[in-house]
Design a protein around this motif. Sequence first.
Motif, PDB file in Angstrom:
ATOM      1  N   ARG A   1       0.813  -1.223   0.000  1.00 50.64           N
ATOM      2  CA  ARG A   1       0.000   0.000   0.000  1.00 50.64           C
ATOM      3  C   ARG A   1       0.842   1.267   0.000  1.00 50.64           C
ATOM      4  O   ARG A   1       0.403   2.302  -0.459  1.00 50.64           O
ATOM      5  CB  ARG A   1      -0.959   0.001   1.192  1.00 50.64           C
TER       6      ARG A   1
ATOM      7  N   LYS B   1       3.123   1.990  -1.835  1.00 46.53           N
ATOM      8  CA  LYS B   1       3.432   2.364  -3.223  1.00 46.53           C
ATOM      9  C   LYS B   1       2.261   3.070  -3.913  1.00 46.53           C
ATOM     10  O   LYS B   1       2.426   3.639  -4.976  1.00 46.53           O
ATOM     11  CB  LYS B   1       3.827   1.110  -4.011  1.00 46.53           C
ATOM     12  N   ALA B   2       1.092   3.049  -3.283  1.00 52.06           N
ATOM     13  CA  ALA B   2      -0.092   3.690  -3.861  1.00 52.06           C
ATOM     14  C   ALA B   2      -0.017   5.204  -3.660  1.00 52.06           C
ATOM     15  O   ALA B   2       0.557   5.687  -2.683  1.00 52.06           O
ATOM     16  CB  ALA B   2      -1.356   3.133  -3.204  1.00 52.06           C
ATOM     17  N   PRO B   3      -0.610   5.979  -4.574  1.00 50.39           N
ATOM     18  CA  PRO B   3      -0.563   7.445  -4.481  1.00 50.39           C
ATOM     19  C   PRO B   3      -1.125   8.007  -3.173  1.00 50.39           C
ATOM     20  O   PRO B   3      -0.634   9.004  -2.666  1.00 50.39           O
ATOM     21  CB  PRO B   3      -1.400   7.912  -5.666  1.00 50.39           C
ATOM     22  N   ARG B   4      -2.131   7.362  -2.631  1.00 53.56           N
ATOM     23  CA  ARG B   4      -2.756   7.856  -1.393  1.00 53.56           C
ATOM     24  C   ARG B   4      -1.798   7.793  -0.194  1.00 53.56           C
ATOM     25  O   ARG B   4      -1.927   8.541   0.757  1.00 53.56           O
ATOM     26  CB  ARG B   4      -4.014   7.048  -1.102  1.00 53.56           C
ATOM     27  N   GLN B   5      -0.846   6.873  -0.242  1.00 47.56           N
ATOM     28  CA  GLN B   5       0.125   6.720   0.843  1.00 47.56           C
ATOM     29  C   GLN B   5       1.482   7.318   0.472  1.00 47.56           C
ATOM     30  O   GLN B   5       2.489   7.033   1.109  1.00 47.56           O
ATOM     31  CB  GLN B   5       0.298   5.242   1.203  1.00 47.56           C
ATOM     32  N   ASP B   6       1.509   8.146  -0.567  1.00 48.24           N
ATOM     33  CA  ASP B   6       2.751   8.760  -1.026  1.00 48.24           C
ATOM     34  C   ASP B   6       3.417   9.524   0.112  1.00 48.24           C
ATOM     35  O   ASP B   6       2.744  10.176   0.899  1.00 48.24           O
ATOM     36  CB  ASP B   6       2.431   9.720  -2.179  1.00 48.24           C
ATOM     37  N   ASP B   7       4.711   9.447   0.224  1.00 45.49           N
ATOM     38  CA  ASP B   7       5.511  10.156   1.232  1.00 45.49           C
ATOM     39  C   ASP B   7       5.402   9.573   2.644  1.00 45.49           C
ATOM     40  O   ASP B   7       5.822  10.210   3.602  1.00 45.49           O
ATOM     41  CB  ASP B   7       5.171  11.650   1.281  1.00 45.49           C
TER      42      ASP B   7
ATOM     43  N   ARG C   1       2.487  14.250   5.895  1.00 47.38           N
ATOM     44  CA  ARG C   1       1.270  13.539   5.496  1.00 47.38           C
ATOM     45  C   ARG C   1       0.645  12.844   6.711  1.00 47.38           C
ATOM     46  O   ARG C   1       1.338  12.230   7.511  1.00 47.38           O
ATOM     47  CB  ARG C   1       1.601  12.518   4.427  1.00 47.38           C
TER      48      ARG C   1
END
Length: 73
Positions: free
Chosen positions: A12, A14-20, A52
């Motif tokens: 997860r 690697k998904a955009p929502r968990q970016d950073d 984030r």
Amino acid sequence: MRVIITEHARKRLKAPRQDDITVEDIINAAQKIPGHIPTATRFRGFFARSGRVFDIVAKDITAGRLVITVIGK
């Protein structure tokens, strides 16, 4: 306390929502939770170094604290 991160949680990240959000951020958040967690529970409002906000779902097992998933905001 030993923190174990499931493959699902790592995937997860690697998904955009968990970016950073990093593995180190997850470990720090899991170690800050006081007490014993007998069942999978969602903990809200952690901050990654990047700023984030994220939640984790964790529970305690004999090997340590298992982080089941990560939810970015």
